[in-house]
Write a protein that holds these residues in place. Structure first.
Motif: not given
Ligand code: GAP
Length: 513
Positions: A333-334, A373, A375, A263, A270, A377, A253, A219, A251, A268
């Motif tokens: 979630e957006l 915060e 945040s 992805m 933030e 994507g 994933e 992040e 990440r 991000q």
């Molecule tokens: N700092 C807080 C944080 O990272 P999170 O909910 O894990 O919180 C925030 O991530 C935003 O990042 C999510 O709402 C999403 O839009 C985006 N996001 C998280 N993981 C993602 C992924 N693997 N691929 C694309 N976007 C991602």
């Protein structure tokens, strides 16, 4: 209208055909959940990022931006809790050999029950029209109450099992709910296991005790926390104030499907907003509202968004909410808005041994600020824009077109300059026009193919305005301006092009700041 799965497939195909998004390393059969942005994709992505940056940083005198490095000291991730707790629990189906995130399987099961509730509501609301009271219906209808109780019960049991890290209980819940693998249709599951999502690599020579092990940041937020005092002192910032940044996050994933929604390498945007302890819940409500306004400012209808307040809070949060968007796969979630208390700064203080406090002149005391915060994507916002914009239309003359109704402020190419034919001095005149407005907007010159085909191509790219140079242009210096969405054309002078386009773009959105 295409069904949701077909719609996503169409968007993926369209993105590739028109230079928006390509699978990574495609000539080597691609890399799962990694994507490259093409010539139009990169422009749309930059425009989304700029719109966010301008409305967060430029239009708030108390928010500044930074750009911190992707590599950070490994202790950062110890302090933030990521080394020990940034885990997902997964489960494999023995028949299909497919892997699933347990929380997503449960979430999808709950979404099916929620769909049943929505169907009941829509049926009855159609019958009673304006007199229908949804709140009352939800709290009195027997069937809906039963559905809601089932959802609450599942959430309760699952959260308890998660808190205790009771993997046997998690498996029991999956079995009890009768969840089947969408591929094999079987309930033949392995035991659930857990997995840390951070990518690691090595830095420099590997002679130190941890062999130079470092992580790719999962992040961007931690880059802000560790720079809190640098920015506060050098910028003489007074609380409440914010620090924003955009950048890549990584990440590993477990389940990376659904195109650019999830992805392994993503971006991000933030913002951490530092406030006086005790005022954080007021600021949480403020940012929750502001962020939704930002989304709505682009002209996307409000029924495409909804809030989802978190019942289960992370150990560091005292309030959390998602802004969900109606993606082709349903509401997901957006953006997240979190009230993170003083957890991060306090933890960095402990691990680093350096004070991370703010001296409040009015109170004449120092304290660790609390943090709200926001945040989002960037890639997810891109998918939201693309999936909202993709339309297949049947026209009055019986023909069909695919158009991307991208909000014109964000559209990659703003103006296409098209000579009606490739002769009689029209290309030369068109090129002069192109050169005279190319510093105002990103323009594209195109003289290939019949004019109708060129309009279709610009529609498919999402270009909001086409300027056509015809015989009359050569006589009186006027051109036609065609609007992508209405396909209406009117005549303006060459001198009016920039002002007209600028004015129409400005009218198409309400600035959010
Ligand atoms: N700092 C807080 C944080 O990272 P999170 O909910 O894990 O919180 C925030 O991530 C935003 O990042 C999510 O709402 C999403 O839009 C985006 N996001 C998280 N993981 C993602 C992924 N693997 N691929 C694309 N976007 C991602």
């Amino acid at each position: 209208m295409a069904n949701n799965e077909t719609l996503l497939k169409k968007i993926i195909a369209h993105s590739k055909e028109y230079g928006y998004i390509f699978p990574s390393s495609e000539i080597y059969d691609s890399l799962a959940a990694v994507y490259d942005y093409g010539q139009y994709g990169v422009e749309l992505k930059n425009n989304i990022r700029n719109y966010w940056w301008e409305s967060m940083v430029h239009y708030h005198e108390n928010i500044v931006g930074i750009d911190s490095a992707i590599f950070m000291h490994p202790t950062v991730w110890k302090a933030s809790g990521h080394t020990d707790a940034f885990n997902d629990i997964f489960i494999d189906n023995k028949d299909s050999k497919k892997r699933y995130r347990v929380d997503l399987l449960i979430e999808e099961h709950i979404a099916k029950i929620e769909d049943k509730i929505l169907k009941e509501i829509s049926k009855v609301s159609q019958k009673y029209g304006d007199t229908f009271d949804e709140k009352m219906f939800r709290t009195t209808n027997k069937r809906i109450i039963e559905y809601q109780n089932t959802i609450n019960e599942i959430n309760k049991k699952f959260n308890e099992a998660l808190d205790k890290k009771d993997f046997a209980e998690i498996k029991k819940i999956i079995e009890y709910l009768g969840i089947v693998c969408p591929v094999s249709g079987s309930k033949n599951w392995t035991e659930p296991r857990q997995f840390n999502l951070m990518f690691s690599t090595q830095i420099g020579s590997t002679s130190n005790e941890d062999n130079g092990l470092i992580y790719l940041r999962p992040e961007t937020a931690q880059g802000i926390f560790v720079n809190f005092l640098n920015v506060q002192k050098s910028g003489r910032m007074k609380i409440p104030f914010g620090i924003a940044q955009t950048g890549k996050a990584f990440r590993n994933e477990i389940v990376a499907r659904q195109f650019i929604f999830r992805m392994r390498e993503f971006e991000q945007m933030e913002m951490q907003f530092f406030v006086k302890p005790g005022t954080e819940l007021e600021w949480f409500s403020y940012w929750k509202e502001q962020r939704l306004k930002w989304h709505l400012s682009l002209g996307i209808p409000s029924n495409m968004f909804r809030y989802h307040d978190h019942e289960r809070l992370a150990h560091y949060a005292n309030a959390a909410c998602d802004i969900e968007f109606n993606f082709p796969m349903g509401f997901k979630e957006l953006e997240g808005i979190h009230s993170r208390t003083d957890f991060d700064l306090k933890s960095h203080e402990e691990y680093s041994g350096k004070k991370l406090r703010y001296f409040d002149n009015e109170l004449n005391e120092s304290y660790i600020p609390y943090v709200i915060e926001t945040s989002i994507g960037l890639d997810r916002m891109f998918l939201a824009i693309l999936s909202y914009s993709y339309k297949e239309e049947k026209l009055d003359d019986g023909s069909e077109r695919v158009v991307l109704n991208i909000p014109s402020l964000l559209a990659p190419i703003k103006v296409a300059i098209l000579p009606l034919v490739k002769k009689d001095g029209m290309p030369e005149k068109a090129k002069n026009i192109f050169n005279s407005i190319k510093t105002d907007f990103l323009c594209q010159y195109d003289e290939k193919d019949a004019i109708g085909r060129r309009y279709r191509r610009q529609d498919a790219i999402g270009t909001p305005y086409c300027i056509t140079i015809d015989t009359q242009t050569l006589e009186d210096d006027t051109v036609t301006i065609r609007e992508r969405d209405s396909m209406k054309q009117d005549r303006i002078t060459i001198n009016e092009i920039s002002n007209t386009v600028n004015k129409r773009i400005k009218e198409s959105y309400k600035l959010a700041c």
